[in-house]
Write an enzyme that holds these catalytic residues in place. Structure first.
Site, PDB file in Angstrom:
ATOM      1  N   ASN A  19       0.877  -1.163   0.000  1.00 39.48           N
ATOM      2  CA  ASN A  19       0.000   0.000   0.000  1.00 39.48           C
ATOM      3  C   ASN A  19       0.913   1.210   0.000  1.00 39.48           C
ATOM      4  O   ASN A  19       1.516   1.530   1.010  1.00 39.48           O
ATOM      5  CB  ASN A  19      -0.895  -0.018   1.226  1.00 39.48           C
ATOM      6  CG  ASN A  19      -1.890   1.101   1.190  1.00 39.48           C
ATOM      7  OD1 ASN A  19      -1.976   1.828   0.215  1.00 39.48           O
ATOM      8  ND2 ASN A  19      -2.645   1.265   2.254  1.00 39.48           N
ATOM      9  N   CYS A  20       1.049   1.853  -1.132  1.00 40.69           N
ATOM     10  CA  CYS A  20       2.205   2.705  -1.376  1.00 40.69           C
ATOM     11  C   CYS A  20       1.798   4.088  -1.853  1.00 40.69           C
ATOM     12  O   CYS A  20       0.631   4.453  -1.883  1.00 40.69           O
ATOM     13  CB  CYS A  20       3.092   2.051  -2.430  1.00 40.69           C
ATOM     14  SG  CYS A  20       3.187   0.256  -2.307  1.00 40.69           S
ATOM     15  N   GLY A  21       2.809   4.865  -2.237  1.00 41.37           N
ATOM     16  CA  GLY A  21       2.596   6.123  -2.918  1.00 41.37           C
ATOM     17  C   GLY A  21       3.094   6.000  -4.349  1.00 41.37           C
ATOM     18  O   GLY A  21       4.111   5.363  -4.601  1.00 41.37           O
TER      19      GLY A  21
END
Length: 435
Positions: A19-21
């Protein structure tokens, strides 16, 4: 739990999630610049809160850049080394073992497979890096990072080169399956990748190339990783060869199983020996890497970016009363060939010409974009990744659930979701075929 010798752990590779940018920046008319690369790195740095950091304070979960091939930069390298590049050529970013014997073995095998395609290997270049910016955890697994330069015979088209490089890479990967350090971050005549277990602000310090004013691009996809239930590894840093992904593919086990089940059915006259590349989707990497595997298979097989992504990550169409019959028929027809890779998922991607963002049907990963007067489009997980003047803004917006936004940097056209759907639904009489 996983068992390895006497070591037992609650972690299993099949539980890899993230779950990232993520984000992209591009000049809509393809004007390459080093400033664009610097802006992407600035955007990465401002998304540091979206990534994990180890206890040493220096080892990140992984970040990186996927760039349009920086032609001027590579031309200068070739000139310095006395190499003569052909009109079409490719560069690979390769992670090798720190063991000199294993590293040389990997070089030889990759050379063999590339030359088997009648592609001359000009030579290898050690990528200049500064290990002092790495944390202790990153240092324990840092690979030997090198680039391989490959020329292309006269008369070959770009797509021909990409397909044969794909086959060469897959054969080499299978031959070197027992070497855990061998990893091809990219091998392409269209794009290049710089990534690793570093903090975003340290990326241009670790990779000295990124500080070179001659390294210019008109497209940059960037990613800051936050790994959940998985250990940070250099190869798992994103972007991958075509895309970067924020979220999770919750259907990943079924997607991988279906890919294995269909293995013998994938065929294209463009790659008569395609089955030599099987298995096409990995089962020991992250869900994002598996999605990237399937996308590169579709593109190698002759599918364009729009159809490939709408086939992989379609919108909710079954009970959509506002959707026309032609468009619904397109999605229903394609659903017979590929099940959805469902998220929550936000995806940014590029093939070196187009740059795009695609959200899955849930739309739970925000993707906001800004277009400015100087021809730049930026899109990211959040606003504020770079400083623009409000008076320079032409348009602001977001990509909605199941939507796609794309830019063709060769023509300057910005493809809106309805335009992409209109193009796809009009290519063939899908409703007649279904009837």
């Amino acid at each position: 739990y996983a068992v390895e010798g006497e070591n037992m752990s609650l972690y299993h590779q099949n539980d890899s999630k993230d779950n990232c940018g993520f984000g992209l920046i591009a000049h809509t008319t393809g004007q390459a610049s080093h400033q664009l690369v610097k802006t992407a790195i600035e955007g990465l740095d401002r998304m540091q809160h979206r990534g994990g950091v180890a206890a040493d304070g220096k080892t990140g979960d992984g970040c990186g850049l996927l760039l349009q091939k920086p032609h001027a930069f590579y031309q200068q390298i070739a000139q310095d080394k006395g190499w003569k590049l052909t009109k079409e050529y490719a560069v690979g970013m390769i992670f090798l073992s720190q063991n000199p014997t294993l590293a040389e073995q990997s070089r030889q095998i990759l050379n063999e497979e590339i030359e088997r395609e009648m592609l001359p290997v000009l030579g290898w270049r050690v990528v200049p890096i500064d290990k002092t910016v790495l944390g202790d955890l990153a240092l324990t697994g840092v690979p030997q990072i090198e680039q391989v330069f490959v020329n292309c015979p006269s008369g070959w088209r770009t797509d021909d080169l990409e397909r044969r490089l794909y086959m060469a890479r897959r054969r080499a990967e299978k031959r070197l399956a027992d070497d855990p350090d061998f990893y091809v971050a990219c091998l392409s005549g269209l794009v290049t990748i710089y990534k690793g277990l570093v903090m975003p602000k340290d990326l241009p310090t670790f990779y000295l190339d990124l500080a070179d004013e001659n390294l210019q691009s008109s497209i940059c996809v960037f990613h800051q990783r936050f790994s959940t239930n998985t250990l940070p590894k250099w190869p798992l840093a994103q972007p991958f060869r075509y895309l970067a992904h924020n979220g999770e593919i919750n259907t990943i086990k079924a997607n991988r199983d279906w890919a294995a089940a269909r293995e013998g059915k994938f065929a294209t006259p463009l790659i008569p020996d395609l089955l030599q590349a099987a298995p096409f989707v990995n089962t020991d990497g992250s869900d994002s890497s598996s999605l990237d595997n399937m996308l590169e298979l579709f593109l190698a097989g002759g599918m364009d970016l729009f159809r490939a992504m709408r086939l992989l990550v379609p919108p909710a169409y079954q009970n959509n009363k506002t959707m026309g019959d032609k468009l619904r028929s397109f999605y229903e027809f394609n659903s017979m060939h590929m099940e959805p890779w469902d998220g929550p998922a936000g995806i940014v991607l590029t093939n070196g010409r187009h740059v795009a963002c695609n959200l899955d049907r849930n739309g739970l990963r925000p993707a906001r974009y800004v277009i400015t007067k100087d021809g730049l489009i930026t899109l990211a997980s959040e606003i504020g990744i770079w400083d623009y003047k409000q008076e320079d803004v032409i348009e602001k917006g977001r990509v909605g659930p199941g939507e796609m936004l794309a830019v063709d940097t060769y023509t300057g056209k910005i493809w809106r979701n309805n335009e992409i759907d209109e193009d796809l639904q009009s290519r063939h009489p899908y409703k007649e075929w279904l009837d």
